[in-house]
Design a protein around this motif. Structure first.
Motif, PDB file in Angstrom:
ATOM      1  N   LEU A   1       0.825  -1.203   0.000  1.00 17.16           N
ATOM      2  CA  LEU A   1       0.000   0.000   0.000  1.00 17.16           C
ATOM      3  C   LEU A   1       0.864   1.260   0.000  1.00 17.16           C
ATOM      4  O   LEU A   1       0.604   2.219  -0.730  1.00 17.16           O
ATOM      5  N   LEU A   2       1.920   1.259   0.794  1.00 20.87           N
ATOM      6  CA  LEU A   2       2.808   2.412   0.827  1.00 20.87           C
ATOM      7  C   LEU A   2       3.508   2.614  -0.512  1.00 20.87           C
ATOM      8  O   LEU A   2       3.695   3.744  -0.964  1.00 20.87           O
ATOM      9  N   ARG A   3       3.890   1.516  -1.148  1.00 18.19           N
ATOM     10  CA  ARG A   3       4.527   1.637  -2.456  1.00 18.19           C
ATOM     11  C   ARG A   3       3.582   2.275  -3.465  1.00 18.19           C
ATOM     12  O   ARG A   3       3.989   3.111  -4.277  1.00 18.19           O
ATOM     13  N   THR A   4       2.329   1.875  -3.423  1.00 17.33           N
ATOM     14  CA  THR A   4       1.352   2.447  -4.341  1.00 17.33           C
ATOM     15  C   THR A   4       1.205   3.949  -4.119  1.00 17.33           C
ATOM     16  O   THR A   4       1.191   4.744  -5.069  1.00 17.33           O
ATOM     17  N   GLU A   5       1.104   4.347  -2.852  1.00 20.93           N
ATOM     18  CA  GLU A   5       0.929   5.770  -2.557  1.00 20.93           C
ATOM     19  C   GLU A   5       2.207   6.558  -2.844  1.00 20.93           C
ATOM     20  O   GLU A   5       2.157   7.709  -3.284  1.00 20.93           O
ATOM     21  N   LEU A   6       3.368   5.949  -2.608  1.00 24.07           N
ATOM     22  CA  LEU A   6       4.626   6.625  -2.932  1.00 24.07           C
ATOM     23  C   LEU A   6       4.755   6.856  -4.426  1.00 24.07           C
ATOM     24  O   LEU A   6       5.274   7.895  -4.869  1.00 24.07           O
ATOM     25  N   ALA A   7       4.279   5.899  -5.223  1.00 23.72           N
ATOM     26  CA  ALA A   7       4.308   6.076  -6.673  1.00 23.72           C
ATOM     27  C   ALA A   7       3.421   7.244  -7.085  1.00 23.72           C
ATOM     28  O   ALA A   7       3.788   8.041  -7.960  1.00 23.72           O
ATOM     29  N   SER A   8       2.252   7.361  -6.430  1.00 22.67           N
ATOM     30  CA  SER A   8       1.360   8.488  -6.727  1.00 22.67           C
ATOM     31  C   SER A   8       2.012   9.809  -6.345  1.00 22.67           C
ATOM     32  O   SER A   8       1.921  10.799  -7.075  1.00 22.67           O
ATOM     33  N   PHE A   9       2.668   9.827  -5.194  1.00 18.97           N
ATOM     34  CA  PHE A   9       3.349  11.041  -4.743  1.00 18.97           C
ATOM     35  C   PHE A   9       4.475  11.424  -5.706  1.00 18.97           C
ATOM     36  O   PHE A   9       4.642  12.598  -6.048  1.00 18.97           O
ATOM     37  N   THR A  10       5.228  10.427  -6.156  1.00 18.89           N
ATOM     38  CA  THR A  10       6.342  10.688  -7.075  1.00 18.89           C
ATOM     39  C   THR A  10       5.845  11.286  -8.380  1.00 18.89           C
ATOM     40  O   THR A  10       6.454  12.208  -8.923  1.00 18.89           O
ATOM     41  N   ARG A  11       4.725  10.779  -8.900  1.00 14.22           N
ATOM     42  CA  ARG A  11       4.200  11.275 -10.175  1.00 14.22           C
ATOM     43  C   ARG A  11       3.786  12.735 -10.102  1.00 14.22           C
ATOM     44  O   ARG A  11       3.844  13.452 -11.101  1.00 14.22           O
ATOM     45  N   GLN A  12       3.385  13.198  -8.934  1.00 16.00           N
ATOM     46  CA  GLN A  12       2.930  14.576  -8.835  1.00 16.00           C
ATOM     47  C   GLN A  12       4.059  15.561  -8.514  1.00 16.00           C
ATOM     48  O   GLN A  12       3.841  16.761  -8.506  1.00 16.00           O
ATOM     49  N   LEU A  13       5.243  15.044  -8.265  1.00 15.85           N
ATOM     50  CA  LEU A  13       6.373  15.922  -7.970  1.00 15.85           C
ATOM     51  C   LEU A  13       6.843  16.627  -9.240  1.00 15.85           C
ATOM     52  O   LEU A  13       7.142  15.993 -10.250  1.00 15.85           O
ATOM     53  N   GLU A  14       6.921  17.943  -9.184  1.00 16.77           N
ATOM     54  CA  GLU A  14       7.405  18.719 -10.318  1.00 16.77           C
ATOM     55  C   GLU A  14       8.829  19.225 -10.095  1.00 16.77           C
ATOM     56  O   GLU A  14       9.545  19.499 -11.052  1.00 16.77           O
ATOM     57  N   ASP A  15       9.233  19.337  -8.839  1.00 20.79           N
ATOM     58  CA  ASP A  15      10.573  19.823  -8.515  1.00 20.79           C
ATOM     59  C   ASP A  15      11.599  18.733  -8.811  1.00 20.79           C
ATOM     60  O   ASP A  15      11.560  17.664  -8.202  1.00 20.79           O
ATOM     61  N   PRO A  16      12.518  18.956  -9.745  1.00 26.00           N
ATOM     62  CA  PRO A  16      13.511  17.918 -10.070  1.00 26.00           C
ATOM     63  C   PRO A  16      14.393  17.549  -8.887  1.00 26.00           C
ATOM     64  O   PRO A  16      14.823  16.408  -8.756  1.00 26.00           O
ATOM     65  N   ARG A  17      14.661  18.508  -8.005  1.00 23.15           N
ATOM     66  CA  ARG A  17      15.483  18.199  -6.841  1.00 23.15           C
ATOM     67  C   ARG A  17      14.747  17.249  -5.899  1.00 23.15           C
ATOM     68  O   ARG A  17      15.327  16.300  -5.372  1.00 23.15           O
ATOM     69  N   GLY A  18      13.445  17.519  -5.684  1.00 25.18           N
ATOM     70  CA  GLY A  18      12.664  16.644  -4.819  1.00 25.18           C
ATOM     71  C   GLY A  18      12.556  15.247  -5.386  1.00 25.18           C
ATOM     72  O   GLY A  18      12.689  14.254  -4.666  1.00 25.18           O
ATOM     73  N   ARG A  19      12.327  15.130  -6.687  1.00 27.41           N
ATOM     74  CA  ARG A  19      12.225  13.820  -7.319  1.00 27.41           C
ATOM     75  C   ARG A  19      13.552  13.059  -7.216  1.00 27.41           C
ATOM     76  O   ARG A  19      13.580  11.858  -6.942  1.00 27.41           O
ATOM     77  N   PHE A  20      14.665  13.784  -7.416  1.00 29.24           N
ATOM     78  CA  PHE A  20      15.981  13.152  -7.343  1.00 29.24           C
ATOM     79  C   PHE A  20      16.256  12.640  -5.934  1.00 29.24           C
ATOM     80  O   PHE A  20      16.728  11.517  -5.744  1.00 29.24           O
ATOM     81  N   ILE A  21      15.951  13.456  -4.925  1.00 24.75           N
ATOM     82  CA  ILE A  21      16.174  13.051  -3.535  1.00 24.75           C
ATOM     83  C   ILE A  21      15.300  11.861  -3.169  1.00 24.75           C
ATOM     84  O   ILE A  21      15.734  10.915  -2.495  1.00 24.75           O
ATOM     85  N   LEU A  22      14.044  11.881  -3.626  1.00 25.21           N
ATOM     86  CA  LEU A  22      13.138  10.785  -3.320  1.00 25.21           C
ATOM     87  C   LEU A  22      13.644   9.474  -3.921  1.00 25.21           C
ATOM     88  O   LEU A  22      13.668   8.435  -3.247  1.00 25.21           O
ATOM     89  N   GLU A  23      14.072   9.531  -5.193  1.00 24.01           N
ATOM     90  CA  GLU A  23      14.454   8.315  -5.892  1.00 24.01           C
ATOM     91  C   GLU A  23      15.856   7.826  -5.524  1.00 24.01           C
ATOM     92  O   GLU A  23      16.098   6.617  -5.460  1.00 24.01           O
ATOM     93  N   HIS A  24      16.780   8.777  -5.291  1.00 26.77           N
ATOM     94  CA  HIS A  24      18.175   8.381  -5.101  1.00 26.77           C
ATOM     95  C   HIS A  24      18.647   8.435  -3.644  1.00 26.77           C
ATOM     96  O   HIS A  24      19.781   8.059  -3.360  1.00 26.77           O
ATOM     97  N   ARG A  25      17.755   8.873  -2.764  1.00 27.60           N
ATOM     98  CA  ARG A  25      18.157   8.943  -1.354  1.00 27.60           C
ATOM     99  C   ARG A  25      17.123   8.289  -0.442  1.00 27.60           C
ATOM    100  O   ARG A  25      17.414   7.323   0.236  1.00 27.60           O
ATOM    101  N   LEU A  26      15.882   8.776  -0.459  1.00 34.26           N
ATOM    102  CA  LEU A  26      14.882   8.273   0.483  1.00 34.26           C
ATOM    103  C   LEU A  26      14.398   6.868   0.140  1.00 34.26           C
ATOM    104  O   LEU A  26      14.106   6.070   1.041  1.00 34.26           O
TER     105      LEU A  26
END
Length: 294
Positions: free
Chosen positions: A213-238
């Motif tokens: 369930l968390l993976r599904t919601e995290l995918a939804s959150f990732t899709r709505q991210l427009e800030d490239p820095r936030g997306r990079f941190i989410l994918e490559h750090r968190l």
């Protein structure tokens, strides 16, 4: 299950099958009436149309010595709670929203009845029940001995509670109505341990339901991210199994380590707020995340 219980279950399931399905428009209309006007009849129809969902989830959680009807009754309480809280304006279907509440009630019931010695009757015990094994595994994977003192510090609970919960999760259940062990056994007559291979409820939650369930919601959150820095941190750090350091993130974007930390802190706050809106009881059920390396 005896004949009386079998007949009761069959009668209940027959009644559930007679409950009509609702279209999406009907569901929204009834939910608005229930929420705005307190329409009891609308609530009854919403509950009735989702009783099949309770039966489905109860079957998925069924394991000896629990009874299916007991699980169904507990799941129905979760369904009623979901109908009471459901907001049709969020764009989420009632079945998706209710499934979370039903699972939460089922897991609480299992947690309170799985062992003769209760393993989750206080807030601290519930936290440990869901998070202790995961934290132990994270420390072991990092080459660190998961001592009770360290686990208590990481989970912010008393050390003695860590010790007691670890002992409870390790021990087998006992059945007092079983025949005596063969001669030479060490236990007293009419007492024997249940098989140690029985599935652990905390592992099932962490590895299947909550994780998915968390993976599904995290995918939804990732899709709505427009800030490239936030997306990079989410994918490559968190979310990475080999997270970058804050210094590496700062170098990637040409900013200081402190600025990278600020962007990450803002991202985490936004993510938590997102999950709180999407997942009921998120603050209680969220899994502990190991601190990312600096």
């Amino acid at each position: 299950m005896d004949s009386a219980q079998t007949e009761l279950l069959a009668s209940y399931l027959a009644e559930v099958r007679r409950q009509p399905f609702l279209t999406r428009d009907e569901e929204v209309t009834l939910a608005r009436r229930a929420r705005r006007d307190g329409d009891r009849a609308a609530r009854v129809r919403l509950v009735g149309s989702h009783l099949r969902l309770v039966v489905k989830l109860a079957r998925e959680h069924l394991r000896p010595p629990l009874a299916l009807m007991d699980l169904i009754q507990e799941g129905n309480l979760g369904l009623v709670q979901a109908v009471e809280r459901f907001d049709p304006e969020r764009g989420v279907t009632l079945s998706a929203y209710a499934a979370w509440w039903i699972r939460a009630y089922l897991l609480r019931f299992i947690m309170e009845n799985w062992k003769l010695v209760k393993v989750g009757t206080t807030d601290v015990q519930r936290k440990l029940f869901f998070r202790l094994r995961g934290e132990q595994q994270r420390l072991l994977a990092s080459g660190v001995e998961p001592s009770p003192r360290l686990l208590a510090e990481r989970l912010q609970v008393p050390e003695q509670d860590v010790i007691e919960m670890d002992q409870r999760l390790r021990q087998d259940d006992l059945r007092l109505d079983a025949p005596a062990l063969p001669s030479g056994g060490t236990m007293s007559s009419r007492v024997h341990a249940l098989p140690s291979g029985a599935p652990a409820v905390d592992d099932q939650l962490a590895k299947s339901e909550l994780t998915q369930l968390l993976r599904t919601e995290l995918a939804s959150f990732t899709r709505q991210l427009e800030d490239p820095r936030g997306r990079f941190i989410l994918e490559h750090r968190l979310l990475s199994e080999a997270p970058l350091s804050l210094e590496a993130v700062g170098q990637h974007f040409g900013v200081s380590r402190e600025r990278a930390r600020q962007v990450e802190a803002d991202l985490i706050a936004r993510l938590r707020e997102f999950l709180r809106h999407r997942l009921p009881d998120f603050d209680w059920l969220q899994a502990a995340a190991a601190p990312a390396p600096a």
